[in-house]
Each structure stands twice: as C-alpha cells, then as structure tokens.
Scaffold this motif. Structure first.
Motif, PDB file in Angstrom:
ATOM      1  N   THR A 173       0.828  -1.214   0.000  1.00  0.00           N
ATOM      2  CA  THR A 173       0.000   0.000   0.000  1.00  0.00           C
ATOM      3  C   THR A 173       0.862   1.264   0.000  1.00  0.00           C
ATOM      4  OG1 THR A 173      -0.125  -0.106   2.410  1.00  0.00           O
ATOM      5  CG2 THR A 173      -1.963  -1.079   1.187  1.00  0.00           C
TER       6      THR A 173
ATOM      7  N   THR B 139       2.614   2.851  -2.057  1.00  0.00           N
ATOM      8  CA  THR B 139       2.998   3.186  -3.421  1.00  0.00           C
ATOM      9  C   THR B 139       2.876   4.690  -3.629  1.00  0.00           C
ATOM     10  OG1 THR B 139       0.736   2.826  -4.200  1.00  0.00           O
ATOM     11  CG2 THR B 139       2.225   0.931  -4.308  1.00  0.00           C
TER      12      THR B 139
ATOM     13  N   THR C  56      -2.295   3.734  -5.096  1.00  0.00           N
ATOM     14  CA  THR C  56      -3.027   2.544  -5.537  1.00  0.00           C
ATOM     15  C   THR C  56      -2.295   1.307  -5.047  1.00  0.00           C
ATOM     16  OG1 THR C  56      -3.636   3.744  -7.543  1.00  0.00           O
ATOM     17  CG2 THR C  56      -3.984   1.373  -7.572  1.00  0.00           C
ATOM     18  N   PRO C  57      -2.987   0.439  -4.288  1.00  0.00           N
ATOM     19  CA  PRO C  57      -2.290  -0.761  -3.795  1.00  0.00           C
ATOM     20  C   PRO C  57      -1.808  -1.648  -4.937  1.00  0.00           C
ATOM     21  CG  PRO C  57      -4.483  -0.546  -2.806  1.00  0.00           C
ATOM     22  CD  PRO C  57      -4.396   0.467  -3.896  1.00  0.00           C
ATOM     23  N   LEU C  58      -0.713  -2.303  -4.706  1.00  0.00           N
ATOM     24  CA  LEU C  58      -0.130  -3.196  -5.696  1.00  0.00           C
ATOM     25  C   LEU C  58       0.107  -4.540  -5.015  1.00  0.00           C
ATOM     26  CD1 LEU C  58       2.304  -2.510  -8.405  1.00  0.00           C
ATOM     27  CD2 LEU C  58       3.362  -3.764  -6.561  1.00  0.00           C
ATOM     28  N   SER C  59      -0.394  -5.609  -5.627  1.00  0.00           N
ATOM     29  CA  SER C  59      -0.202  -6.940  -5.053  1.00  0.00           C
ATOM     30  C   SER C  59       1.113  -7.510  -5.547  1.00  0.00           C
ATOM     31  CB  SER C  59      -1.341  -7.873  -5.455  1.00  0.00           C
ATOM     32  OG  SER C  59      -2.528  -7.462  -4.830  1.00  0.00           O
ATOM     33  N   ARG C  60       1.977  -7.836  -4.624  1.00  0.00           N
ATOM     34  CA  ARG C  60       3.249  -8.459  -4.964  1.00  0.00           C
ATOM     35  C   ARG C  60       3.181  -9.930  -4.591  1.00  0.00           C
ATOM     36  NH1 ARG C  60       7.457  -4.937  -6.015  1.00  0.00           N
ATOM     37  NH2 ARG C  60       6.938  -2.740  -5.740  1.00  0.00           N
TER      38      ARG C  60
ATOM     39  N   SER D  35       3.746  -8.837 -10.016  1.00  0.00           N
ATOM     40  CA  SER D  35       2.952  -7.829  -9.327  1.00  0.00           C
ATOM     41  C   SER D  35       1.725  -7.522 -10.172  1.00  0.00           C
ATOM     42  CB  SER D  35       3.754  -6.533  -9.136  1.00  0.00           C
ATOM     43  OG  SER D  35       4.964  -6.791  -8.451  1.00  0.00           O
TER      44      SER D  35
ATOM     45  N   THR E 134      -1.519  -4.573 -10.418  1.00  0.00           N
ATOM     46  CA  THR E 134      -2.105  -3.325  -9.944  1.00  0.00           C
ATOM     47  C   THR E 134      -3.239  -2.909 -10.866  1.00  0.00           C
ATOM     48  OG1 THR E 134      -1.724  -0.927  -9.705  1.00  0.00           O
ATOM     49  CG2 THR E 134      -0.173  -2.105 -11.107  1.00  0.00           C
ATOM     50  N   SER E 135      -4.243  -2.257 -10.301  1.00  0.00           N
ATOM     51  CA  SER E 135      -5.379  -1.801 -11.109  1.00  0.00           C
ATOM     52  C   SER E 135      -4.966  -0.661 -12.046  1.00  0.00           C
ATOM     53  CB  SER E 135      -6.539  -1.367 -10.205  1.00  0.00           C
ATOM     54  OG  SER E 135      -6.133  -0.315  -9.368  1.00  0.00           O
TER      55      SER E 135
ATOM     56  N   LYS F 210       6.368   6.418 -12.746  1.00  0.00           N
ATOM     57  CA  LYS F 210       5.794   5.157 -13.253  1.00  0.00           C
ATOM     58  C   LYS F 210       6.018   4.950 -14.753  1.00  0.00           C
ATOM     59  CE  LYS F 210       1.302   6.944 -14.150  1.00  0.00           C
ATOM     60  NZ  LYS F 210       0.027   7.017 -14.417  1.00  0.00           N
TER      61      LYS F 210
END
Ligand SMILES: [Zn+2]
Ligand SMILES: [Zn+2]
Length: 145
Positions: free
Chosen positions: A67, A69, A73-77, A89, A91-92, A136
């Motif tokens: 979270t 970031t 925006t949360p990013l799943s690792r 990873s 991310t939306s 980014k």
C-alpha cells in the motif's frame, strides 16, 4: 522459455515468441519498493497481458499487498512462499496486465525503458537507448541533460 523461482515450485511460461528474440523487452524499475523486494539496486520487470502468462505452482504463491505506493493505488506483490522469490505484481493501474519479474528467466532481454529513473542511484548510469520515465512506466518522461 520457462522461468522458475529459486526452489522450482513456481514456473512461468510467457506465450510470446518475441520475448527472447533479441529485441528490447521489459523495463528496469528503480522504485524503492522494487529495490527492497528484489534486494538489488533496481528490478527487471516485464509489463505484459496477463492472458499471455501461464503460471504453474500458483498455490505456492503468497500475496503481499503493497500500500506504500507513490500513486496510492495498492499493488499486489506475489512471491514463492517456500523460497521467497518475487514472481509478479498486479495493480489496477494496468488493467488486464501483470508485471513479471524477469530475474526468474534464464536470460533477461535488453530493456525498453526505465521507470522511477528519478530514483536511480547516483552511481548508476541510464541504459543506452532506454526511454526514461520520471516515475511510473509510460508516465512523464525524464529528460537527460
Ligand atoms: Zn520457490
Ligand atoms: Zn518498481
């Protein structure tokens, strides 16, 4: 070409014949969080359509929701819970896509761009021919004087 985690429990195949065909693919990310999870100065990543990625041993993946970031925006690792190897990873911010960790493959293509170039270490040089993004991927470009 197949990629695997260190222990071999997680295997990744990319359905893309051009990935290791000699052209530029993927990117180097200098963001703090990639650096931490990779344990290196920068990470080598590939942003690719998730339907091109075939994963086996997915049950061996553990998700960490990052979270902290820059975008908020949360990013799943995802990493292998046996050996700790970062795999991908999600991310939306990039719908329908996944960010694969290229270090799991036997070789790494010459990158197309560098992200978070503004956070590059002072002793690192920009890679020849790489587009430089300030933060980014595919965002604002960093002009090198
Ligand atoms: Zn593993
Ligand atoms: Zn990063």
């Amino acid at each position: 070409m197949e990629g695997t985690c260190l222990c071999g429990a997680v295997r990744v195949e990319v359905k893309d014949d051009n990935l290791f065909g000699g052209q530029r693919r993927g990117h180097v990310c200098h963001c703090t969080n990639c650096r931490k999870t990779a344990g290196t100065a920068a990470a080598t990543n590939l942003l690719i359509e998730s339907d091109k990625v075939v994963l086996s041993g997915e049950h061996n993946l553990k998700e960490y929701i990052d979270t902290q970031t820059l975008s908020g925006t949360p990013l799943s690792r995802y990493f292998c819970f046996t050996c700790g190897n970062p795999i991908k990873s999600v991310t939306s911010l990039y719908p329908g896509k996944v960010i694969l960790k290229l270090g799991i493959f036997p070789k790494i293509p010459v990158p197309e761009w560098e992200s978070f170039a503004s956070q590059r270490q002072s002793w690192e040089k920009p890679i020849d021919g790489c587009v430089q993004y300030k933060t980014k991927s595919l965002g604002e470009e960093l002009k090198i004087e």
